[in-house]
Design a protein around this motif. Structure first.
Motif, mmCIF file in Angstrom:
data_model
loop_
_atom_site.group_PDB
_atom_site.id
_atom_site.type_symbol
_atom_site.label_atom_id
_atom_site.label_comp_id
_atom_site.label_asym_id
_atom_site.label_seq_id
_atom_site.Cartn_x
_atom_site.Cartn_y
_atom_site.Cartn_z
ATOM 1 N N ILE A 269 -7.360 -4.063 1.035
ATOM 2 C CA ILE A 269 -5.955 -3.670 1.148
ATOM 3 C C ILE A 269 -5.605 -2.553 0.164
ATOM 4 O O ILE A 269 -6.086 -2.539 -0.979
ATOM 5 N N GLN A 270 -4.794 -1.621 0.624
ATOM 6 C CA GLN A 270 -4.207 -0.621 -0.264
ATOM 7 C C GLN A 270 -3.084 -1.321 -1.020
ATOM 8 O O GLN A 270 -1.959 -1.406 -0.556
ATOM 9 N N CYS A 271 -3.413 -1.858 -2.174
ATOM 10 C CA CYS A 271 -2.506 -2.790 -2.840
ATOM 11 C C CYS A 271 -1.348 -2.102 -3.546
ATOM 12 O O CYS A 271 -0.384 -2.766 -3.930
ATOM 13 N N TRP A 272 -1.407 -0.808 -3.744
ATOM 14 C CA TRP A 272 -0.303 -0.062 -4.330
ATOM 15 C C TRP A 272 -0.352 1.360 -3.809
ATOM 16 O O TRP A 272 -1.404 1.863 -3.457
ATOM 17 N N ASN A 273 0.798 2.026 -3.660
ATOM 18 C CA ASN A 273 2.124 1.591 -4.024
ATOM 19 C C ASN A 273 3.065 1.534 -2.822
ATOM 20 O O ASN A 273 4.239 1.214 -2.952
ATOM 21 N N ALA A 274 2.507 1.869 -1.623
ATOM 22 C CA ALA A 274 3.338 1.799 -0.411
ATOM 23 C C ALA A 274 3.806 0.372 -0.140
ATOM 24 O O ALA A 274 4.932 0.141 0.323
#
Length: 472
Positions: A269-274
């Motif tokens: 997962i792209q955990c930050w910042n979107a």
């Protein structure tokens, strides 16, 4: 939500073999004794008793029926059991057709008869088969020529099942990629096409909008939300607001729904910042819930990290949870000490205390766990590659005391930190690693030969690992 990880099931193809110039009755006897011993050990196997009257491989006409039977049964590996000398070229033909991990073994020969005759010559046949398997370019695992009652037999057999589980997992992996990697994380770029071509690893990319919609959908499932909230409150010290805690639960359930929808066994997962702009939380606590289920969810869209976690958990046969960490800073007092830490995604069972659901280091958003992990012996592993070459970093460490940390963390000690540091910097590795409170190094080392991956030790322990695998 059921957070109990499913145990893997490995099925073995049992292929006893003989050669005509040695005792057929004794070969049949040892076929039966070996099968009985495997049943005692609760090993699931498919035999070849219906292929011919003896239930043994000794003629070319047996090969294709065995292949068809094993393929229909879905075996995950085969055991070439030399009931006497065995027929080495038939073993190699069968193994090459099946393309599965191969365990080569035979029971130790008994004392020769008083007149000097020998009934089986099993060890000699193992030497022959090993050479012919090499000629056929068939990788194989050798289990030492031992008795059925020797501890080496059970240990070697169970280790081989774990090797099969790693190979099976790698060849059946699909990773849910939730959005792109963060722009600043060039270290986590991967070659998606090469992963598919080399390892049959598939990615299932979904945009952030689809993940957010899955979270909204999860909120409407009252039963699912209630179950996850019960888990959170029973296993975490909740320091978030009710709305924030609800969002953590919805994110966990939403990710699980997407995992199921796309048939995945892990996620990144792209955990930050979107995510914070959309949900107002960090995903770490939600990640921890899925990690406890044996579904690795790793941070910063680190696909290679997700692959590593799957390999590590497969090597441990799903009995112990792994944890995804950063190599961060050196220990202030121990020259070979290092801090393993991440914002808070480690499964609760890894901790030596009840994790706090709170705000992590370096971010102002809630939703991450803070807890120190248990000390003890651990394995540290990293699958990575660049420029078309892939390797697996392997080694051991132990948990030690150190300063209090934030997020999920563990201070560890290795044999030589300077050597490890240089290994990571010089690559192909990055600052992410997967740890597990279990010695999975020998199994992963052996599994590499079936996967086309180069094992790479950060300490000079290869000979020790080989000795273990020999049954020493």
């Amino acid at each position: 939500m059921n957070v109990t990880a499913a145990k893997p099931h490995i099925k073995l193809g049992f292929v006893p073999t003989r050669r005509s110039i040695f005792s057929a009755p004794d070969a049949i006897k040892y076929r039966g004794l070996t099968a009985d011993r495997m049943r005692e050990l609760d090993i699931d196997f498919v035999d070849i008793d219906d292929i011919n009257d003896e239930g043994l491989l000794f003629d070319d006409s047996h090969v294709q029926p065995i292949v068809e039977k094993f393929q229909a049964a879905g075996v995950d590996g085969i055991m070439l059991m030399h009931a006497n000398f065995g027929t080495e070229y038939l073993c190699a033909r069968l193994a090459r057709q099946l393309g599965l991990p191969v365990l080569l073994w035979g029971p130790r020969d008994e004392r020769p008869e008083a007149d000097g005759t020998r009934l089986r010559d099993t060890q000699c046949g193992l030497f022959a088969t090993g050479k012919v398997l090499r000629r056929f370019q068939v990788p194989f695992t050798y289990m030492t020529n031992c008795r059925l009652t020797d501890p080496e037999f059970e240990r070697g057999l169970r280790d081989f099942l774990a090797v099969c589980n790693v190979a099976k997992t790698m060849r059946n992996t699909r990773i849910l990629q939730m959005s792109t990697r963060p722009f600043d994380f060039w270290t986590t770029m991967v070659n998606e096409g090469e992963l598919l071509e080399r390892f049959n690893i598939q990615l299932a990319p979904v945009p952030m909008t689809e993940l957010i919609q899955a979270v909204h959908d999860a909120r409407t499932d009252e039963v699912g939300m209630a179950e996850t909230l019960v888990y959170i409150r029973e296993h975490m010290k909740v320091e978030t607001t009710d709305d924030e805690t609800q969002t953590v639960a919805a994110l966990a359930n939403g990710m699980k729904a997407l995992i199921d929808k796309y048939g995945c066994n892990a996620g990144a997962i792209q955990c930050w910042n979107a995510l914070q702009a959309e949900l107002g939380i960090m995903p770490c606590g939600a990640n921890a819930i899925l990690n406890e289920m044996g579904i690795p969810i790793v941070c910063e869209t680190d696909i290679h990290g997700a692959i590593t976690a799957l390999m590590v958990e497969a090597a441990g046969m799903g009995e112990t949870r792994s944890f995804f960490a950063d190599w961060t800073v050196r220990h202030p007092d121990n020259e070979n000490g290092e801090l393993l830490q991440h914002c808070g995604p480690w499964p609760c069972s890894v901790a030596c205390e009840t994790p706090r659901l709170t705000v992590p280091l370096a971010f102002d958003y809630p939703g991450a766990l803070t807890a120190e992990a248990r000390h003890g012996d651990i394995s540290l592993v990293r699958f990575d590659g660049d420029n078309g070459e892939y390797s697996l970093l392997l080694g051991h460490a132990k948990g030690i005391d150190g300063p209090k940390g934030m997020g999920t963390y563990l201070w560890i000690e290795v044999e030589n930190l300077k050597r490890l540091e240089a290994k990571i910097v010089e690559g192909p590795y990055i600052h992410h690693v997967v740890g597990i409170h279990r010695d999975v190094v020998p199994v992963l080392y052996e599994a590499c030969k079936y996967l086309g991956i180069q094992p790479d030790f950060y300490d000079p322990i290869e000979e020790d690992v080989k000795a273990y695998l020999r049954g020493e």
